[in-house]
Design a protein around this motif. Structure first.
Motif, PDB file in Angstrom:
ATOM      1  N   GLY A  46      40.752  40.367  34.092  1.00 51.61           N
ATOM      2  CA  GLY A  46      40.529  38.867  33.858  1.00 51.61           C
ATOM      3  C   GLY A  46      41.496  38.385  34.473  1.00 51.61           C
ATOM      4  O   GLY A  46      41.731  37.024  34.242  1.00 51.61           O
ATOM      5  N   GLU A  47      42.380  38.886  35.149  1.00 57.30           N
ATOM      6  CA  GLU A  47      43.699  38.285  35.919  1.00 57.30           C
ATOM      7  C   GLU A  47      43.280  37.530  37.208  1.00 57.30           C
ATOM      8  O   GLU A  47      44.092  37.047  38.026  1.00 57.30           O
ATOM      9  N   PHE A  48      42.167  38.101  37.898  1.00 55.98           N
ATOM     10  CA  PHE A  48      41.424  37.410  38.913  1.00 55.98           C
ATOM     11  C   PHE A  48      40.100  37.312  39.075  1.00 55.98           C
ATOM     12  O   PHE A  48      39.313  38.193  38.492  1.00 55.98           O
ATOM     13  N   SER A  49      39.458  36.286  39.509  1.00 56.94           N
ATOM     14  CA  SER A  49      37.899  36.237  39.853  1.00 56.94           C
ATOM     15  C   SER A  49      37.863  35.552  41.369  1.00 56.94           C
ATOM     16  O   SER A  49      38.287  34.648  41.582  1.00 56.94           O
ATOM     17  N   GLY A  50      36.943  36.241  41.943  1.00 64.58           N
ATOM     18  CA  GLY A  50      36.592  35.830  43.302  1.00 64.58           C
ATOM     19  C   GLY A  50      36.563  37.004  44.293  1.00 64.58           C
ATOM     20  O   GLY A  50      36.516  38.189  43.798  1.00 64.58           O
TER      21      GLY A  50
END
Length: 148
Positions: A46-50
Motif C-alpha cells: 500500500g506504499e504505491f498505487s499506479g
C-alpha cells in the motif's frame, strides 16, 4: 514473478550471448527483474498505487527504481496496429489473467536509453487478479519500423 515462455526466452538470450559477450545486458535485466519485484512489494504494502512507469519517477523508501528513460510503458501506435509486430509481443499467460492464454506485452525495459536497437525485456503486470509480473521476453530488439 513468472517467466511465461522460458524455452523461447532461452533461445533469445543465447542469441544475445552470441552477439557480443556483453555481460552488461545480464546485469541490467537482473536489475529490472528486482525492480519489478520491488514495484509489486510497494503496491502490495500500500506504499504505491499506479503503473510501473509512474513508479520509476518516485523514490519510495528501500524500493529499487531506475530512470524512466530505460522504460517504455507501451509500444508505438505503428507497432500496436501492425498484426505481425503485435504478434511478436504476445506471450503466454495463465487463462485467469487472460482467457486467451496469452496477452500483448507492450511494456518493456531497455538496456540503454541511447541505442534504440538494444535488447529488451517485455513484461505484463497483473495487479488485479494474480498479483504477479509475467515476463514474456528477454532478448534482441523485436521488429519495428526502425529494425527492419
Amino acid at each position: 514473478m513468472e517467466f511465461t515462455d522460458p524455452d523461447g526466452m532461452q533461445d533469445a538470450i543465447l542469441k544475445l550471448d552470441e552477439k557480443g559477450k556483453n555481460w552488461r545486458y545480464s546485469a541490467d535485466f537482473w536489475k529490472f527483474i528486482l525492480l519489478l519485484r520491488d514495484y509489486m512489494r510497494a503496491v502490495g504494502a500500500g506504499e504505491f498505487s499506479g503503473c510501473v512507469h509512474d513508479y520509476l519517477d518516485k523514490s519510495i523508501g528501500v524500493y529499487r527504481t531506475c530512470s524512466q528513460k530505460r522504460h517504455s510503458p507501451t509500444e508505438s501506435e505503428t507497432v500496436r496496429n501492425n498484426r505481425q509486430m503485435c504478434k511478436e509481443r504476445t506471450f503466454p499467460v495463465p487463462t485467469e489473467v487472460d482467457p486467451r492464454g496469452e496477452i500483448e506485452m507492450f511494456a518493456h525495459f531497455k538496456t540503454s536509453h541511447r541505442d534504440t536497437n538494444d535488447p529488451r525485456m517485455h513484461y505484463y503486470v497483473d495487479t488485479q487478479l494474480t498479483h504477479k509480473v509475467y515476463i514474456g521476453y528477454i532478448g534482441t530488439h523485436l521488429t519495428n519500423t526502425k529494425t527492419n
